[in-house]
Design a protein around this motif. Structure first.
Motif, short mmCIF file in Angstrom:
data_model
loop_
_atom_site.label_atom_id
_atom_site.label_comp_id
_atom_site.label_asym_id
_atom_site.label_seq_id
_atom_site.Cartn_x
_atom_site.Cartn_y
_atom_site.Cartn_z
N TYR A 18 0.29 44.17 49.94
CA TYR A 18 1.06 44.69 51.06
C TYR A 18 0.65 43.99 52.35
CZ TYR A 18 2.08 48.44 47.76
OH TYR A 18 2.48 49.16 46.68
N MET A 19 1.64 43.65 53.16
CA MET A 19 1.39 43.00 54.45
C MET A 19 0.86 44.01 55.46
SD MET A 19 4.87 40.71 54.80
CE MET A 19 4.37 39.70 56.18
N ILE A 20 -0.20 43.64 56.15
CA ILE A 20 -0.75 44.42 57.25
C ILE A 20 -0.69 43.50 58.47
CG2 ILE A 20 -2.71 45.74 58.13
CD1 ILE A 20 -1.70 46.82 55.43
N PRO A 21 0.29 43.70 59.37
CA PRO A 21 0.46 42.76 60.48
C PRO A 21 -0.71 42.79 61.46
CG PRO A 21 1.97 44.61 60.68
CD PRO A 21 1.25 44.79 59.39
N LEU A 22 -1.01 41.64 62.04
CA LEU A 22 -2.04 41.52 63.07
C LEU A 22 -1.44 41.53 64.46
CD1 LEU A 22 -4.26 38.82 61.35
CD2 LEU A 22 -4.76 41.26 61.63
N PRO B 240 -0.74 50.21 50.30
CA PRO B 240 0.28 50.17 51.36
C PRO B 240 -0.30 50.44 52.74
CG PRO B 240 0.92 51.67 49.59
CD PRO B 240 -0.48 51.25 49.32
N ILE B 241 0.39 49.96 53.76
CA ILE B 241 -0.03 50.12 55.14
C ILE B 241 -0.09 51.59 55.55
CG2 ILE B 241 2.30 49.92 56.09
CD1 ILE B 241 1.09 48.39 58.44
N ASN B 242 0.71 52.44 54.92
CA ASN B 242 0.74 53.84 55.31
C ASN B 242 -0.31 54.68 54.60
OD1 ASN B 242 1.86 53.82 52.79
ND2 ASN B 242 3.67 54.99 53.30
N LEU C 148 -0.01 31.63 56.56
CA LEU C 148 1.16 31.02 55.93
C LEU C 148 1.49 29.68 56.56
CD1 LEU C 148 3.61 34.05 55.63
CD2 LEU C 148 2.23 33.04 53.82
N ASP C 149 2.15 28.84 55.77
CA ASP C 149 2.57 27.54 56.29
C ASP C 149 3.81 27.67 57.18
OD1 ASP C 149 4.24 28.16 54.17
OD2 ASP C 149 3.76 26.38 53.00
N ARG C 150 4.54 28.80 57.05
CA ARG C 150 5.69 29.05 57.94
C ARG C 150 5.93 30.57 58.03
NH1 ARG C 150 8.96 27.12 53.18
NH2 ARG C 150 9.89 29.02 52.46
N PRO C 151 6.48 31.04 59.14
CA PRO C 151 6.68 32.50 59.33
C PRO C 151 7.67 33.09 58.32
CG PRO C 151 6.98 31.30 61.39
CD PRO C 151 6.90 30.28 60.31
N VAL C 152 7.43 34.36 57.98
CA VAL C 152 8.31 35.12 57.10
C VAL C 152 8.58 36.47 57.74
CG1 VAL C 152 7.51 33.98 55.00
CG2 VAL C 152 6.40 36.08 55.77
N ASP C 153 9.62 37.13 57.28
CA ASP C 153 9.94 38.47 57.78
C ASP C 153 8.95 39.49 57.23
OD1 ASP C 153 12.16 37.65 59.23
OD2 ASP C 153 13.56 38.06 57.60
N PHE C 154 8.51 40.40 58.09
CA PHE C 154 7.64 41.49 57.66
C PHE C 154 8.39 42.39 56.70
CE2 PHE C 154 6.37 45.92 58.03
CZ PHE C 154 5.04 45.83 57.64
N THR C 155 7.68 42.94 55.72
CA THR C 155 8.26 43.88 54.78
C THR C 155 7.22 44.92 54.39
OG1 THR C 155 9.35 44.15 52.63
CG2 THR C 155 7.68 42.41 52.80
N PHE C 156 7.71 46.11 54.05
CA PHE C 156 6.82 47.15 53.53
C PHE C 156 6.68 47.04 52.01
CE2 PHE C 156 8.00 49.15 57.57
CZ PHE C 156 6.75 49.55 58.02
#
Length: 149
Positions: free
Chosen positions: A71-75, A90-92, A110-118
């Motif tokens: 799971y992605m945990i944004p900085l 999960p983040i929650n 990452l080598d390029r940005p991606v959209d955040f997802t839960f």
């Protein structure tokens, strides 16, 4: 104003007892590679210095191709992310859920940005194990990573 502050204080103190876990046990990502990451131990030298301890098994994966699903945990805020933490929960997840506290997280570059997802994401990259102070920076990372779409 004082009554409002008192009410908010009481709510925050009671919140852990009122809120149920936000995830199911099946949400936790378990895999061979997460098992390797969970083998990293930490040694606290002072209140502001915590260093990783890598055993021989973990060191075999340093600077090698590595894949994790989690799971992605944004900085930072924003829809696009190219640097974030990856967790096997999960983040929650609340701080009192799970086994033995918070799980280790891996810094993803990452080598390029991606959209955040839960939702869970699969990430491939080069595993880097550094002897950085965990209180300041993440010692375990995946460099030059990409999402496996």
């Amino acid at each position: 104003m004082k009554k409002t502050m008192l009410l908010l204080s009481v709510v925050f103190l009671l919140l852990p007892f009122l809120v149920k876990a936000q995830h199911k046990a099946s949400d936790q990502m378990d895999s061979f590679n997460w098992g390797i990451i969970s083998m990293v131990k930490f040694r606290q030298v002072s209140p502001t210095e915590i260093y990783p301890v890598y055993d021989e098994t973990v060191m075999r994966f340093d600077n090698r191709a590595f894949e994790l699903e989690g799971y992605m945990i944004p900085l930072k805020g924003g829809r696009k992310q190219n640097r974030f933490l990856l967790s096997n929960l999960p983040i929650n997840q609340c701080a009192f859920c799970g086994k033995n506290g918070n799980p280790i997280m891996v810094l993803i570059n990452l080598d390029r940005p991606v959209d955040f997802t839960f939702k869970t994401v699969k990430v491939k990259g080069t595993l880097k194990l550094d002897n950085k102070n965990m209180a300041v920076d993440m010692p375990v990372s995946l460099e030059n990573a990409s999402l496996d779409l």
